[in-house]
Motif scaffolding. Structure first.
Motif, PDB file in Angstrom:
ATOM      1  N   TRP A 194      47.003  73.132  44.630  1.00  0.00           N
ATOM      2  CA  TRP A 194      48.013  72.269  45.654  1.00  0.00           C
ATOM      3  C   TRP A 194      47.953  70.794  45.062  1.00  0.00           C
ATOM      4  O   TRP A 194      48.406  69.606  45.954  1.00  0.00           O
ATOM      5  N   GLN A 195      47.351  70.542  44.128  1.00  0.00           N
ATOM      6  CA  GLN A 195      47.218  69.030  43.733  1.00  0.00           C
ATOM      7  C   GLN A 195      47.848  68.990  42.118  1.00  0.00           C
ATOM      8  O   GLN A 195      47.175  69.142  40.886  1.00  0.00           O
ATOM      9  N   PRO A 196      49.207  69.292  42.039  1.00  0.00           N
ATOM     10  CA  PRO A 196      49.811  69.328  40.932  1.00  0.00           C
ATOM     11  C   PRO A 196      49.359  67.974  40.118  1.00  0.00           C
ATOM     12  O   PRO A 196      49.348  66.689  40.530  1.00  0.00           O
ATOM     13  N   GLY A 197      49.645  68.247  38.688  1.00  0.00           N
ATOM     14  CA  GLY A 197      49.398  67.098  37.744  1.00  0.00           C
ATOM     15  C   GLY A 197      47.975  66.835  37.242  1.00  0.00           C
ATOM     16  O   GLY A 197      47.487  65.985  36.291  1.00  0.00           O
ATOM     17  N   ARG A 198      47.173  67.638  37.865  1.00  0.00           N
ATOM     18  CA  ARG A 198      45.619  67.612  37.437  1.00  0.00           C
ATOM     19  C   ARG A 198      45.312  68.819  36.486  1.00  0.00           C
ATOM     20  O   ARG A 198      45.737  69.988  36.880  1.00  0.00           O
ATOM     21  N   GLY A 199      44.729  68.394  35.559  1.00  0.00           N
ATOM     22  CA  GLY A 199      44.185  69.412  34.689  1.00  0.00           C
ATOM     23  C   GLY A 199      42.876  69.938  34.841  1.00  0.00           C
ATOM     24  O   GLY A 199      41.751  69.485  35.938  1.00  0.00           O
ATOM     25  N   ASP A 200      42.736  71.149  34.290  1.00  0.00           N
ATOM     26  CA  ASP A 200      41.390  71.687  34.510  1.00  0.00           C
ATOM     27  C   ASP A 200      40.250  70.776  33.586  1.00  0.00           C
ATOM     28  O   ASP A 200      40.591  70.121  32.929  1.00  0.00           O
ATOM     29  N   ILE A 201      39.090  70.816  34.056  1.00  0.00           N
ATOM     30  CA  ILE A 201      37.930  70.126  33.353  1.00  0.00           C
ATOM     31  C   ILE A 201      36.844  71.043  32.578  1.00  0.00           C
ATOM     32  O   ILE A 201      36.403  72.163  33.408  1.00  0.00           O
ATOM     33  N   ASN A 202      37.031  71.029  31.224  1.00  0.00           N
ATOM     34  CA  ASN A 202      36.241  71.930  30.386  1.00  0.00           C
ATOM     35  C   ASN A 202      34.821  71.314  30.395  1.00  0.00           C
ATOM     36  O   ASN A 202      34.590  70.311  30.045  1.00  0.00           O
ATOM     37  N   LEU A 203      33.944  72.113  31.028  1.00  0.00           N
ATOM     38  CA  LEU A 203      32.643  71.728  31.032  1.00  0.00           C
ATOM     39  C   LEU A 203      31.787  72.369  29.820  1.00  0.00           C
ATOM     40  O   LEU A 203      30.775  72.544  29.873  1.00  0.00           O
ATOM     41  N   GLY A 204      32.571  73.077  28.821  1.00  0.00           N
ATOM     42  CA  GLY A 204      31.630  73.438  27.792  1.00  0.00           C
ATOM     43  C   GLY A 204      31.491  74.964  27.742  1.00  0.00           C
ATOM     44  O   GLY A 204      32.233  75.595  28.530  1.00  0.00           O
TER      45      GLY A 204
ATOM     46  N   ILE B 280      29.399  71.386  40.823  1.00  0.00           N
ATOM     47  CA  ILE B 280      29.424  70.864  41.943  1.00  0.00           C
ATOM     48  C   ILE B 280      30.322  69.523  42.493  1.00  0.00           C
ATOM     49  O   ILE B 280      30.951  69.664  43.330  1.00  0.00           O
ATOM     50  N   ASN B 281      30.502  68.831  41.700  1.00  0.00           N
ATOM     51  CA  ASN B 281      31.292  67.639  41.752  1.00  0.00           C
ATOM     52  C   ASN B 281      32.673  68.251  41.556  1.00  0.00           C
ATOM     53  O   ASN B 281      33.463  67.672  42.578  1.00  0.00           O
ATOM     54  N   GLY B 282      33.173  69.273  40.873  1.00  0.00           N
ATOM     55  CA  GLY B 282      34.405  69.896  41.040  1.00  0.00           C
ATOM     56  C   GLY B 282      34.689  70.438  42.391  1.00  0.00           C
ATOM     57  O   GLY B 282      35.771  70.224  43.081  1.00  0.00           O
ATOM     58  N   LEU B 283      33.647  71.271  43.031  1.00  0.00           N
ATOM     59  CA  LEU B 283      33.971  71.909  44.367  1.00  0.00           C
ATOM     60  C   LEU B 283      34.105  70.833  45.352  1.00  0.00           C
ATOM     61  O   LEU B 283      34.813  71.045  46.430  1.00  0.00           O
ATOM     62  N   MET B 284      33.244  69.701  45.027  1.00  0.00           N
ATOM     63  CA  MET B 284      33.498  68.655  46.311  1.00  0.00           C
ATOM     64  C   MET B 284      34.814  68.157  46.289  1.00  0.00           C
ATOM     65  O   MET B 284      35.359  67.611  47.194  1.00  0.00           O
ATOM     66  N   ASP B 285      35.683  68.171  44.996  1.00  0.00           N
ATOM     67  CA  ASP B 285      36.824  67.585  44.936  1.00  0.00           C
ATOM     68  C   ASP B 285      37.901  68.865  45.036  1.00  0.00           C
ATOM     69  O   ASP B 285      38.959  68.344  44.412  1.00  0.00           O
ATOM     70  N   GLY B 286      37.418  70.014  45.516  1.00  0.00           N
ATOM     71  CA  GLY B 286      38.631  71.034  45.712  1.00  0.00           C
ATOM     72  C   GLY B 286      38.646  71.822  44.456  1.00  0.00           C
ATOM     73  O   GLY B 286      39.708  72.589  44.570  1.00  0.00           O
ATOM     74  N   ARG B 287      37.783  71.820  43.484  1.00  0.00           N
ATOM     75  CA  ARG B 287      38.007  72.440  42.134  1.00  0.00           C
ATOM     76  C   ARG B 287      37.282  73.905  42.507  1.00  0.00           C
ATOM     77  O   ARG B 287      36.236  73.936  42.966  1.00  0.00           O
ATOM     78  N   SER B 288      37.884  74.724  41.384  1.00  0.00           N
ATOM     79  CA  SER B 288      37.115  76.128  41.451  1.00  0.00           C
ATOM     80  C   SER B 288      36.266  76.356  40.209  1.00  0.00           C
ATOM     81  O   SER B 288      36.798  76.053  38.960  1.00  0.00           O
ATOM     82  N   PRO B 289      34.993  76.731  40.050  1.00  0.00           N
ATOM     83  CA  PRO B 289      34.448  77.119  39.158  1.00  0.00           C
ATOM     84  C   PRO B 289      34.924  78.288  38.457  1.00  0.00           C
ATOM     85  O   PRO B 289      35.243  79.671  39.197  1.00  0.00           O
ATOM     86  N   VAL B 290      35.343  78.295  37.312  1.00  0.00           N
ATOM     87  CA  VAL B 290      35.958  79.393  36.593  1.00  0.00           C
ATOM     88  C   VAL B 290      35.124  79.753  35.132  1.00  0.00           C
ATOM     89  O   VAL B 290      34.816  78.916  34.554  1.00  0.00           O
ATOM     90  N   ILE B 291      34.937  81.001  35.177  1.00  0.00           N
ATOM     91  CA  ILE B 291      34.160  81.387  33.844  1.00  0.00           C
ATOM     92  C   ILE B 291      35.358  82.210  33.056  1.00  0.00           C
ATOM     93  O   ILE B 291      35.748  83.346  33.573  1.00  0.00           O
ATOM     94  N   ARG B 292      35.856  81.835  31.818  1.00  0.00           N
ATOM     95  CA  ARG B 292      36.839  82.426  31.052  1.00  0.00           C
ATOM     96  C   ARG B 292      36.256  82.974  29.920  1.00  0.00           C
ATOM     97  O   ARG B 292      35.805  82.292  29.146  1.00  0.00           O
ATOM     98  N   HIS B 293      36.587  84.217  29.544  1.00  0.00           N
ATOM     99  CA  HIS B 293      36.144  85.175  28.426  1.00  0.00           C
ATOM    100  C   HIS B 293      37.040  85.572  27.631  1.00  0.00           C
ATOM    101  O   HIS B 293      37.919  86.571  28.203  1.00  0.00           O
ATOM    102  N   ALA B 294      37.560  85.369  26.534  1.00  0.00           N
ATOM    103  CA  ALA B 294      38.343  86.077  25.631  1.00  0.00           C
ATOM    104  C   ALA B 294      37.894  86.813  24.680  1.00  0.00           C
ATOM    105  O   ALA B 294      36.709  86.402  23.881  1.00  0.00           O
ATOM    106  N   THR B 295      38.301  87.964  24.377  1.00  0.00           N
ATOM    107  CA  THR B 295      37.910  88.844  23.275  1.00  0.00           C
ATOM    108  C   THR B 295      39.003  88.751  22.254  1.00  0.00           C
ATOM    109  O   THR B 295      39.941  88.160  22.329  1.00  0.00           O
ATOM    110  N   GLY B 296      38.615  89.234  21.083  1.00  0.00           N
ATOM    111  CA  GLY B 296      39.233  89.151  19.614  1.00  0.00           C
ATOM    112  C   GLY B 296      40.578  89.841  19.629  1.00  0.00           C
ATOM    113  O   GLY B 296      41.578  89.596  18.888  1.00  0.00           O
ATOM    114  N   ASP B 297      40.827  90.894  20.752  1.00  0.00           N
ATOM    115  CA  ASP B 297      42.235  91.501  20.734  1.00  0.00           C
ATOM    116  C   ASP B 297      42.932  90.828  21.740  1.00  0.00           C
ATOM    117  O   ASP B 297      44.168  91.466  22.207  1.00  0.00           O
TER     118      ASP B 297
END
Length: 302
Positions: free
Chosen positions: A87-97, A119-136
């Motif tokens: 609901w906040q268009p124009g904001r990108g994700d923050i990559n935390l490594g 924590i700072n992201g959650l306070m700002d309405g962001r979601s913690p996301v863990i993204r895992h990609a496989t070779g296929d």
């Protein structure tokens, strides 16, 4: 708020077809806070997966860990994001490594810096996301939502305020200095001992104290041995005056035999005038016999 929820749902619907996402439904989101004087935990259960939790131990900053019922994400590394709210268009994700996915119940622990970013992201309405990609080309995501986070974080901070100053790894060993040439505890020494005492009283499994008194090489060996004894005795008396039984304390004194630094200048000699204090957890059948002894080499000089 309803518009935000609908927007959030639309984002999940637009994820690539190959993506597998684990998250809890919006109406079921909850954060729980648990803890004591040693550790505080702020947890969001994740339906059909496990949980994500912030953990703060006494004497440390918070980390974030991901726990799973089963190994639903493969090994290797995953990307940690503080994902922008839809609901906040124009904001990108923050990559935390990246984080390294392990096996077992706890898949990973983040660094303290990464947890702070989440924590700072959650306070700002962001979601913690863990993204895992496989070779296929398959992608798995685990997502926590910021719903109800502000209140829960306030409760978490209330728990944190009651933590001990240090955890056991930090408090179990300390050098109590005598920068002057005397045998009295100065305010800095008493402050260090007070932290140790507070931990002992909070954790009854810490039931034994080892004291080793030391001196510099300024005097003769007999004088130095006596100074090291009196310094160790000053520390023992501090603990006894604050409710620790003498039977829980082993005291030794070594004179000048074990310097921390070469006795080549005043600063080094000040470092060597000390009592080493070590806290231990000793089973009742293993408890050492309390004693107050000189080291063998020092005793031989008498």
């Amino acid at each position: 708020m309803r518009q935000r929820y609908l927007a959030l749902l639309s984002v999940f619907a637009s994820l690539p077809a190959m993506a597998l996402t684990f998250q809890t439904r919006l109406e079921s989101i909850e954060w729980t806070v648990e803890g004591d004087k040693f550790e505080c935990r702020l947890t969001q259960p994740i339906t059909d997966f496990g949980s994500g939790e912030f953990v703060r131990r006494a004497g440390e900053q918070a980390i974030f860990r991901l726990k799973a019922y089963n190994s639903m994400i493969g090994g290797g590394s995953a990307t940690l994001l503080a994902a922008a709210a839809p609901w906040q268009p124009g904001r990108g994700d923050i990559n935390l490594g990246s984080v390294r996915i392990g096996s077992g119940n706890v898949l990973f622990n983040t660094s303290q810096v990464q947890a702070g970013g989440l924590i700072n992201g959650l306070m700002d309405g962001r979601s913690p996301v863990i993204r895992h990609a496989t070779g296929d080309g398959r992608v798995s995501e685990v997502r926590l939502l910021p719903v109800k986070f502000h209140k829960a974080f306030g409760d978490f901070q209330g728990c944190v305020a009651k933590l001990l100053p240090q955890n056991f790894e930090q408090v179990k060993q300390s050098q109590i200095g005598f920068p002057g040439e005397g045998v009295e505890l100065d305010p800095q020494a008493k402050a260090k001992l007070q932290v140790m005492l507070e931990f002992i009283k909070a954790d009854p499994t810490v039931n034994h104290i080892e004291l080793d008194g030391h001196s510099d090489n300024s005097g003769n060996r007999l004088t130095n041995r006596e100074l090291s004894r009196r310094r160790a005795l000053a520390v023992m008396d501090f603990f006894k005056a604050n409710g620790i039984q003498e039977s829980q304390i082993t005291m030794r004194f070594h004179g000048e035999r074990y310097p921390l630094a070469p006795n080549t200048n005043a600063a080094n000699r000040a470092k060597n005038r000390r009592v080493a204090v070590r806290l231990e957890r000793v089973a009742p059948t293993e408890k050492p016999v309390p004693q107050a002894t000189a080291s063998a080499g020092a005793a031989a000089t008498s």
